[in-house]
Design a protein around this motif. Structure first.
Motif, PDB file in Angstrom:
ATOM      1  N   LEU A 149      -7.287   3.807  -4.130  1.00  0.00           N
ATOM      2  CA  LEU A 149      -7.911   3.338  -2.892  1.00  0.00           C
ATOM      3  C   LEU A 149      -9.402   3.640  -2.920  1.00  0.00           C
ATOM      4  CD1 LEU A 149      -7.456   2.186   0.017  1.00  0.00           C
ATOM      5  CD2 LEU A 149      -7.268   4.575   0.767  1.00  0.00           C
ATOM      6  N   VAL A 150     -10.212   2.598  -2.707  1.00  0.00           N
ATOM      7  CA  VAL A 150     -11.663   2.778  -2.596  1.00  0.00           C
ATOM      8  C   VAL A 150     -12.055   2.929  -1.131  1.00  0.00           C
ATOM      9  CG1 VAL A 150     -13.923   1.744  -3.041  1.00  0.00           C
ATOM     10  CG2 VAL A 150     -12.079   1.498  -4.720  1.00  0.00           C
ATOM     11  N   SER A 151     -11.543   2.033  -0.284  1.00  0.00           N
ATOM     12  CA  SER A 151     -11.817   2.148   1.152  1.00  0.00           C
ATOM     13  C   SER A 151     -10.639   1.593   1.935  1.00  0.00           C
ATOM     14  CB  SER A 151     -13.106   1.413   1.536  1.00  0.00           C
ATOM     15  OG  SER A 151     -13.006   0.042   1.241  1.00  0.00           O
ATOM     16  N   PRO A 152     -10.261   2.261   3.044  1.00  0.00           N
ATOM     17  CA  PRO A 152      -9.103   1.846   3.843  1.00  0.00           C
ATOM     18  C   PRO A 152      -9.408   0.553   4.607  1.00  0.00           C
ATOM     19  CG  PRO A 152     -10.275   3.616   4.940  1.00  0.00           C
ATOM     20  CD  PRO A 152     -10.933   3.442   3.589  1.00  0.00           C
ATOM     21  N   PRO A 153      -8.401  -0.019   5.273  1.00  0.00           N
ATOM     22  CA  PRO A 153      -8.609  -1.281   6.019  1.00  0.00           C
ATOM     23  C   PRO A 153      -9.840  -1.207   6.916  1.00  0.00           C
ATOM     24  CG  PRO A 153      -6.291  -0.699   6.007  1.00  0.00           C
ATOM     25  CD  PRO A 153      -7.008   0.455   5.380  1.00  0.00           C
ATOM     26  N   ASP A 154     -10.747  -2.163   6.731  1.00  0.00           N
ATOM     27  CA  ASP A 154     -12.062  -2.116   7.378  1.00  0.00           C
ATOM     28  C   ASP A 154     -12.329  -3.412   8.128  1.00  0.00           C
ATOM     29  OD1 ASP A 154     -14.863  -0.972   7.670  1.00  0.00           O
ATOM     30  OD2 ASP A 154     -15.275  -2.875   6.654  1.00  0.00           O
ATOM     31  N   LEU A 155     -12.825  -3.285   9.351  1.00  0.00           N
ATOM     32  CA  LEU A 155     -13.131  -4.440  10.207  1.00  0.00           C
ATOM     33  C   LEU A 155     -14.593  -4.456  10.631  1.00  0.00           C
ATOM     34  CD1 LEU A 155      -9.971  -4.341  12.502  1.00  0.00           C
ATOM     35  CD2 LEU A 155     -10.519  -6.148  10.873  1.00  0.00           C
TER      36      LEU A 155
ATOM     37  N   LEU B  26       0.827  -1.209   0.000  1.00  0.00           N
ATOM     38  CA  LEU B  26       0.000   0.000   0.000  1.00  0.00           C
ATOM     39  C   LEU B  26       0.859   1.255   0.000  1.00  0.00           C
ATOM     40  CD1 LEU B  26      -2.847  -1.061   2.477  1.00  0.00           C
ATOM     41  CD2 LEU B  26      -2.950  -0.957  -0.028  1.00  0.00           C
ATOM     42  N   ASP B  27       1.959   1.249   0.762  1.00  0.00           N
ATOM     43  CA  ASP B  27       2.849   2.408   0.758  1.00  0.00           C
ATOM     44  C   ASP B  27       3.454   2.633  -0.624  1.00  0.00           C
ATOM     45  OD1 ASP B  27       2.370   2.934   3.392  1.00  0.00           O
ATOM     46  OD2 ASP B  27       4.273   2.148   4.133  1.00  0.00           O
ATOM     47  N   ALA B  28       3.714   1.514  -1.341  1.00  0.00           N
ATOM     48  CA  ALA B  28       4.355   1.631  -2.654  1.00  0.00           C
ATOM     49  C   ALA B  28       3.405   2.163  -3.719  1.00  0.00           C
ATOM     50  CB  ALA B  28       4.913   0.269  -3.077  1.00  0.00           C
ATOM     51  N   VAL B  29       2.155   1.705  -3.714  1.00  0.00           N
ATOM     52  CA  VAL B  29       1.238   2.070  -4.809  1.00  0.00           C
ATOM     53  C   VAL B  29       0.359   3.269  -4.476  1.00  0.00           C
ATOM     54  CG1 VAL B  29       1.229  -0.299  -5.672  1.00  0.00           C
ATOM     55  CG2 VAL B  29      -0.591   0.446  -4.105  1.00  0.00           C
ATOM     56  N   LEU B  30       0.349   3.665  -3.190  1.00  0.00           N
ATOM     57  CA  LEU B  30      -0.456   4.822  -2.776  1.00  0.00           C
ATOM     58  C   LEU B  30       0.431   5.832  -2.053  1.00  0.00           C
ATOM     59  CD1 LEU B  30      -3.553   2.896  -1.329  1.00  0.00           C
ATOM     60  CD2 LEU B  30      -3.374   3.963  -3.597  1.00  0.00           C
ATOM     61  N   PRO B  31       1.435   6.365  -2.722  1.00  0.00           N
ATOM     62  CA  PRO B  31       2.356   7.304  -2.059  1.00  0.00           C
ATOM     63  C   PRO B  31       1.613   8.514  -1.514  1.00  0.00           C
ATOM     64  CG  PRO B  31       2.591   7.416  -4.449  1.00  0.00           C
ATOM     65  CD  PRO B  31       1.723   6.227  -4.168  1.00  0.00           C
ATOM     66  N   GLY B  32       1.981   8.868  -0.295  1.00  0.00           N
ATOM     67  CA  GLY B  32       1.364  10.033   0.333  1.00  0.00           C
ATOM     68  C   GLY B  32       0.065   9.756   1.042  1.00  0.00           C
ATOM     69  N   VAL B  33      -0.442   8.521   0.931  1.00  0.00           N
ATOM     70  CA  VAL B  33      -1.690   8.154   1.611  1.00  0.00           C
ATOM     71  C   VAL B  33      -1.337   7.457   2.930  1.00  0.00           C
ATOM     72  CG1 VAL B  33      -3.823   6.819   1.494  1.00  0.00           C
ATOM     73  CG2 VAL B  33      -2.916   7.924  -0.570  1.00  0.00           C
ATOM     74  N   SER B  34      -1.785   8.003   4.040  1.00  0.00           N
ATOM     75  CA  SER B  34      -1.495   7.428   5.350  1.00  0.00           C
ATOM     76  C   SER B  34      -2.643   6.508   5.775  1.00  0.00           C
ATOM     77  CB  SER B  34      -1.322   8.543   6.390  1.00  0.00           C
ATOM     78  OG  SER B  34      -1.085   8.002   7.670  1.00  0.00           O
ATOM     79  N   LEU B  35      -2.317   5.238   6.023  1.00  0.00           N
ATOM     80  CA  LEU B  35      -3.324   4.256   6.408  1.00  0.00           C
ATOM     81  C   LEU B  35      -2.935   3.587   7.713  1.00  0.00           C
ATOM     82  CD1 LEU B  35      -3.876   2.493   2.947  1.00  0.00           C
ATOM     83  CD2 LEU B  35      -5.389   4.155   4.050  1.00  0.00           C
ATOM     84  N   ASP B  36      -3.943   3.232   8.519  1.00  0.00           N
ATOM     85  CA  ASP B  36      -3.688   2.484   9.735  1.00  0.00           C
ATOM     86  C   ASP B  36      -3.196   1.082   9.376  1.00  0.00           C
ATOM     87  OD1 ASP B  36      -4.526   4.570  11.338  1.00  0.00           O
ATOM     88  OD2 ASP B  36      -6.599   3.851  11.429  1.00  0.00           O
ATOM     89  N   LEU B  37      -2.430   0.479  10.283  1.00  0.00           N
ATOM     90  CA  LEU B  37      -1.964  -0.890  10.075  1.00  0.00           C
ATOM     91  C   LEU B  37      -3.160  -1.823   9.937  1.00  0.00           C
ATOM     92  CD1 LEU B  37       0.513  -2.790  10.032  1.00  0.00           C
ATOM     93  CD2 LEU B  37       0.195  -3.081  12.499  1.00  0.00           C
ATOM     94  N   ALA B  38      -3.104  -2.700   8.956  1.00  0.00           N
ATOM     95  CA  ALA B  38      -4.208  -3.614   8.702  1.00  0.00           C
ATOM     96  C   ALA B  38      -4.357  -4.614   9.839  1.00  0.00           C
ATOM     97  CB  ALA B  38      -3.981  -4.348   7.380  1.00  0.00           C
ATOM     98  N   GLY B  39      -5.526  -4.640  10.492  1.00  0.00           N
ATOM     99  CA  GLY B  39      -5.790  -5.614  11.540  1.00  0.00           C
ATOM    100  C   GLY B  39      -6.155  -6.966  10.947  1.00  0.00           C
TER     101      GLY B  39
END
Length: 369
Positions: A184-190, A155-168
């Motif tokens: 990105l359509v939607s960030p890590p979702d639980l 995700l860091d490689a293909v979405l530069p500059g986008v900050s995402l929480d660690l995937a649970g």
């Protein structure tokens, strides 16, 4: 355009036991299995053309929960594995931090260590693999199950500059791929876990105690062995009437000199407990027998006993054992709950010690492919 659902595996025993996993195989916990059921329900009505997965057991079992309702055959791919951590794999995180103190403030994925992949290595193979999958399924939706470190690097490689929480564990990140670009359509979702009332696995918590393990040494640890044997007997039976210190001492010393079988459990420079693994126990010689799981009073009821069980799992797997066995007092309810959380179940095997029950746990990794 391709829609990709990128999913982290369910809670594994390595997550629970605080073991550095990398590309080591681990079973899922009972919580992990419940997470899989919730994940399967989430995807039951989602159209999918394919389900790809890392070939490691914890990921493949998670992927099965998605694929089974759709009657889709899994497509395993080693390129979706977690970052390779070489000599660190199978160590407790406490042992890792003792060897490499810098990792307390720097991610293991960011260091360049001998025998390990770098974060850049993982990003390249994940990007190459997932891009090939996306191109193969243009106009379709697919799922891919991988691992926390690998997903983060991608995700860091293909979405530069986008900050995402660690995937649970079992988190679902939704992306699209079109004309050479990932979006990105939607960030890590639980949310599927919340709806099902299933707990999410606890990621590292600030201030968490990570134990390391040190082989017992004759002379240096004689007093510790004697005191631990006495305290453990007293906790189980409530008195010292039938306690024979020489028998316990001799049994413990018999294990000395065999790496990993008789260890003191350390919190920094403080002794937090002791673990004895009797690999020569003749009652059931093909089973890994745990003779003693002991924590000092200050370290009890904090969930740290799971790390001792984790050490036992790693030690006995290395010896080719597929089942663990231990004895527990009927009245020691906290210990019973701990062992059940770790996957132990009661058996009908008789125990020669009065008031003790026998519990067993499978540690063998089934072959899925």
């Amino acid at each position: 355009m391709t829609t990709l659902y990128l999913i982290r595996h369910a809670e594994s025993e390595g997550n629970l036991f605080r073991i550095c996993q990398g590309q080591d195989d681990e079973l899922l916990t009972s919580t992990g299995l419940a997470q899989c059921r919730a994940l399967g329900a989430r995807f039951r009505s989602v159209p999918l053309s394919a389900v790809y997965t890392s070939d490691l057991y914890r990921a493949a079992m998670t992927a099965q929960a998605i694929a089974k309702p759709h009657h889709i055959k899994l497509s395993p791919d080693p390129a979706l594995r977690e970052i390779r951590l070489g000599p660190l794999e199978g160590l407790s995180w406490g042992d890792v931090y003792r060897e490499l103190p810098a990792l307390r403030t720097t991610s293991v994925h960011a260091l360049e260590l001998p025998g390990c992949e770098t974060r850049a290595d993982v990003a390249r193979r994940m990007t190459r693999t997932l891009t090939a999958i996306a191109r193969r399924h243009d106009g379709e939706a697919v799922a891919a199950v991988s691992h926390g470190g690998a997903i983060s690097a991608f995700l860091d490689a293909v979405l530069p500059g986008v900050s995402l929480d660690l995937a649970g564990n079992t988190s679902v990140t939704t992306l699209t791929y079109d004309t050479g670009r990932w979006k990105l359509v939607s960030p890590p979702d639980l949310s599927h876990l919340t709806r099902a009332g299933v707990p999410s696995a606890a990621l590292f918590r600030e201030g968490q105690t990570d134990l390391w393990f040190d082989d017992l040494v004759p002379g240096r640890d004689d007093a510790l062995i004697d005191r631990t044997g006495r305290d453990a007997w007293l906790a189980v039976f409530g008195n010292l009437t039938d306690y024979r210190p020489t028998v316990f001492r001799d049994n413990a010393r018999r294990l000395l000199g065999r790496p990993g079988l008789a260890v003191r459990c350390m919190d920094g420079d403080t002794v937090a407990g002791m673990l004895l693994l009797d690999a020569d126990q003749q009652d059931e010689p093909d089973i890994g027998h745990i003779s003693l799981v002991y924590l000092e009073p200050a370290y009890r009821r904090r969930g740290l006993g799971m790390q001792l069980i984790g050490h036992a799992v790693v030690a006995y797997r290395a010896l080719g054992r597929s089942v663990l066995r231990l004895h527990v007092s009927q009245r020691n309810k906290p210990a019973v709950r701990l062992y059940q959380k770790c996957g132990f179940r009661f058996t009908t095997v008789p125990c020669s010690l009065s008031g003790q029950l026998v519990m067993k746990k499978n540690i063998g990794i089934p072959k899925l492919f």
